[in-house]
Design a protein around this motif. Structure first.
Motif, short mmCIF file in Angstrom:
data_model
loop_
_atom_site.label_atom_id
_atom_site.label_comp_id
_atom_site.label_asym_id
_atom_site.label_seq_id
_atom_site.Cartn_x
_atom_site.Cartn_y
_atom_site.Cartn_z
N ARG A 2 15.70 21.19 53.98
CA ARG A 2 14.63 20.26 54.35
C ARG A 2 13.85 19.83 53.12
NH1 ARG A 2 9.43 20.81 54.83
NH2 ARG A 2 9.51 23.09 54.67
N ILE A 3 13.65 20.74 52.18
CA ILE A 3 12.90 20.43 50.97
C ILE A 3 13.70 19.56 50.02
CG2 ILE A 3 11.83 21.44 48.90
CD1 ILE A 3 11.15 23.90 50.64
N LEU A 4 14.99 19.88 49.86
CA LEU A 4 15.80 19.22 48.84
C LEU A 4 16.35 17.86 49.26
CD1 LEU A 4 17.86 22.16 47.29
CD2 LEU A 4 15.97 20.91 46.27
N ASP A 5 16.66 17.67 50.52
CA ASP A 5 17.32 16.42 50.95
C ASP A 5 16.54 15.17 50.56
OD1 ASP A 5 19.55 17.67 51.86
OD2 ASP A 5 19.13 17.43 53.99
N PRO A 6 15.22 15.08 50.81
CA PRO A 6 14.49 13.87 50.40
C PRO A 6 14.49 13.67 48.89
CG PRO A 6 13.20 15.17 51.97
CD PRO A 6 14.34 16.03 51.52
N ILE A 7 14.48 14.77 48.13
CA ILE A 7 14.46 14.69 46.68
C ILE A 7 15.78 14.15 46.15
CG2 ILE A 7 14.36 16.08 44.56
CD1 ILE A 7 12.50 17.99 46.15
N ARG A 8 16.87 14.57 46.77
CA ARG A 8 18.19 14.18 46.29
C ARG A 8 18.53 12.73 46.62
NH1 ARG A 8 22.33 18.81 48.12
NH2 ARG A 8 21.24 18.60 50.11
N THR A 9 17.86 12.13 47.62
CA THR A 9 18.26 10.80 48.08
C THR A 9 17.20 9.72 47.90
OG1 THR A 9 17.55 11.37 50.34
CG2 THR A 9 19.85 11.79 49.77
N THR A 51 17.59 30.96 35.22
CA THR A 51 18.24 31.97 36.03
C THR A 51 19.34 31.31 36.87
OG1 THR A 51 16.73 31.65 37.88
CG2 THR A 51 16.08 33.25 36.18
N PRO A 52 20.27 32.09 37.44
CA PRO A 52 21.29 31.50 38.32
C PRO A 52 20.69 30.70 39.47
CG PRO A 52 21.92 33.72 37.72
CD PRO A 52 20.53 33.53 37.19
N PHE A 53 19.58 31.18 40.04
CA PHE A 53 18.95 30.46 41.15
C PHE A 53 18.42 29.11 40.69
CE2 PHE A 53 15.00 29.46 43.49
CZ PHE A 53 15.53 29.29 44.76
N VAL A 54 17.70 29.10 39.56
CA VAL A 54 17.16 27.85 39.02
C VAL A 54 18.29 26.89 38.68
CG1 VAL A 54 15.96 26.84 37.03
CG2 VAL A 54 15.02 28.86 38.15
N SER A 55 19.36 27.38 38.07
CA SER A 55 20.50 26.54 37.71
C SER A 55 21.14 25.92 38.93
CB SER A 55 21.53 27.35 36.92
OG SER A 55 20.99 27.81 35.69
N ASP A 56 21.25 26.68 40.01
CA ASP A 56 21.85 26.16 41.24
C ASP A 56 21.00 25.04 41.84
OD1 ASP A 56 24.06 27.74 41.12
OD2 ASP A 56 23.33 29.25 42.55
N ILE A 57 19.67 25.20 41.83
CA ILE A 57 18.80 24.15 42.36
C ILE A 57 18.91 22.89 41.52
CG2 ILE A 57 16.42 23.50 42.87
CD1 ILE A 57 17.64 25.56 44.78
N LEU A 80 11.63 13.77 37.61
CA LEU A 80 11.80 15.22 37.48
C LEU A 80 11.03 15.64 36.24
CD1 LEU A 80 12.98 17.80 38.52
CD2 LEU A 80 15.15 17.26 37.41
N ASP A 81 9.82 16.14 36.46
CA ASP A 81 8.89 16.44 35.36
C ASP A 81 9.12 17.83 34.80
OD1 ASP A 81 6.65 15.50 33.80
OD2 ASP A 81 5.40 16.96 34.86
N ASP A 82 9.09 17.93 33.48
CA ASP A 82 9.16 19.22 32.78
C ASP A 82 10.52 19.89 32.96
OD1 ASP A 82 7.75 20.60 30.94
OD2 ASP A 82 6.38 21.58 32.33
N LEU A 83 11.57 19.13 32.78
CA LEU A 83 12.92 19.69 32.87
C LEU A 83 13.11 20.76 31.80
CD1 LEU A 83 15.79 19.53 34.08
CD2 LEU A 83 16.31 17.79 32.36
N GLY A 84 13.62 21.92 32.19
CA GLY A 84 13.84 23.00 31.25
C GLY A 84 12.69 23.98 31.15
N ILE A 117 20.26 19.05 42.77
CA ILE A 117 19.49 17.81 42.63
C ILE A 117 20.21 16.81 41.72
CG2 ILE A 117 17.34 16.80 41.76
CD1 ILE A 117 15.98 19.47 42.46
N ILE A 118 20.55 17.26 40.52
CA ILE A 118 21.10 16.34 39.52
C ILE A 118 22.49 15.87 39.90
CG2 ILE A 118 21.85 16.15 37.12
CD1 ILE A 118 19.53 17.96 36.36
N ASN A 119 23.34 16.76 40.37
CA ASN A 119 24.70 16.35 40.69
C ASN A 119 24.74 15.38 41.86
OD1 ASN A 119 27.62 16.76 40.09
ND2 ASN A 119 27.64 17.39 42.23
N THR A 120 23.88 15.59 42.86
CA THR A 120 23.83 14.66 43.99
C THR A 120 23.39 13.28 43.54
OG1 THR A 120 23.34 16.44 45.56
CG2 THR A 120 22.83 14.20 46.26
#
Length: 278
Positions: free
Chosen positions: A152-159, A174-180, A165-169, A184-187
């Protein structure tokens, strides 16, 4: 506006009807409805109050030597991007911008100003996203008492049409941060949606794979494990998964602000100097 608050052009109907002799006439949207839509889009973009008044017109480019030149150049890049956003094919631009430089140099100001101008001029939807806050929000959904969900949180962001996307990096990779980040970016890469990034870390094609350039970087690494890399804390390649770097190079044109020591301080000093002359 009339005395009762309705538009004098369309009389509150939202459409302006032209009746031509011998025809059924025509109708077009009134400017008053377009203004309401744009106002709603800007409010839904969730731009932080601190940046609510940022625009390209009030971005200060004063500064000595290389500083002033780089600020002016960055502003010109932004104006050109906005002017060329709607392509001749009738589609919005597929690429974005990557604002690069140390803290306090005006990166977020420019990103927000570009988004606000795109919303005003083209009526596109946008969203401001602080990545650190996003991670905290998603981690909050792990609480069984919280009804939210990652989807629910990510879908509006991805589309959304245009994303900041402020302050990338900024977050520890961590693996969790990398997955999020990947979600976002790949979509957005796959759907050809423009994204405006800001980062404090060096962003250059030569940074990838420990400084070795690739003539044609692979865009099909999928979810394969990242290759070994040399950790260099000042480079984005040490904060973002390697599988995303080549996508970022294609998704966003760098706008460098690394010559500016501190935009906020420079502007304040410029204001004080101006006041002392009066």
């Amino acid at each position: 506006m009339s005395d009762d608050g309705s538009c004098t052009k369309c009389r509150g109907r939202g459409w302006i009807v032209s009746l031509d002799a011998g025809s059924a006439g025509s109708a077009r949207r009134c400017d008053c409805r377009l203004k309401v839509r744009r106002r709603g889009l800007e409010q839904s973009a969730e731009i932080p109050e601190r940046y609510g008044d940022c625009s390209l017109d009030n971005f200060q480019v004063a500064g000595p030597g290389a500083v002033g030149y780089q600020l002016q150049r960055a502003l010109s890049h932004c104006r050109r991007y906005v002017d060329d956003f709607w392509t001749e094919s009738g589609r919005p631009c597929e690429s974005g911008l990557m604002f690069v430089g140390p803290p306090g140099v005006g990166k977020t100001h420019l990103a927000v100003a570009v988004l606000r101008e795109l919303t005003k001029r083209y009526g596109v939807s946008g969203r401001f996203l602080d990545f650190v806050s996003l991670i905290d929000e998603i981690q909050g959904t792990f609480d069984p008492l919280n009804p939210g969900s990652k989807k629910r949180i990510l879908d509006p962001i991805r589309t959304i049409d245009v994303l900041i996307l402020d302050d990338l990096g900024a977050q520890k990779p961590t693996p969790f941060v990398s997955d999020i980040l990947y979600l976002i970016i790949n979509t957005r890469y796959s759907q050809r949606l423009p994204t405006l990034f800001t980062t404090n870390f060096s962003f250059a094609a030569s940074d990838e794979h420990g400084g070795r350039d690739e003539a044609e970087p692979s865009l099909d690494r999928g979810r394969d494990p990242d290759p070994p890399e040399i950790y260099e804390p000042d480079k984005l390649s040490s904060r973002v998964p390697q599988r995303l770097l080549s996508r970022l190079y294609e998704m966003a044109k760098p706008v460098e602000l690394d010559a500016v020591s501190d935009y906020r301080r420079e502007i304040r000093m410029h204001q004080l100097r101006a006041q002392s002359l009066h």
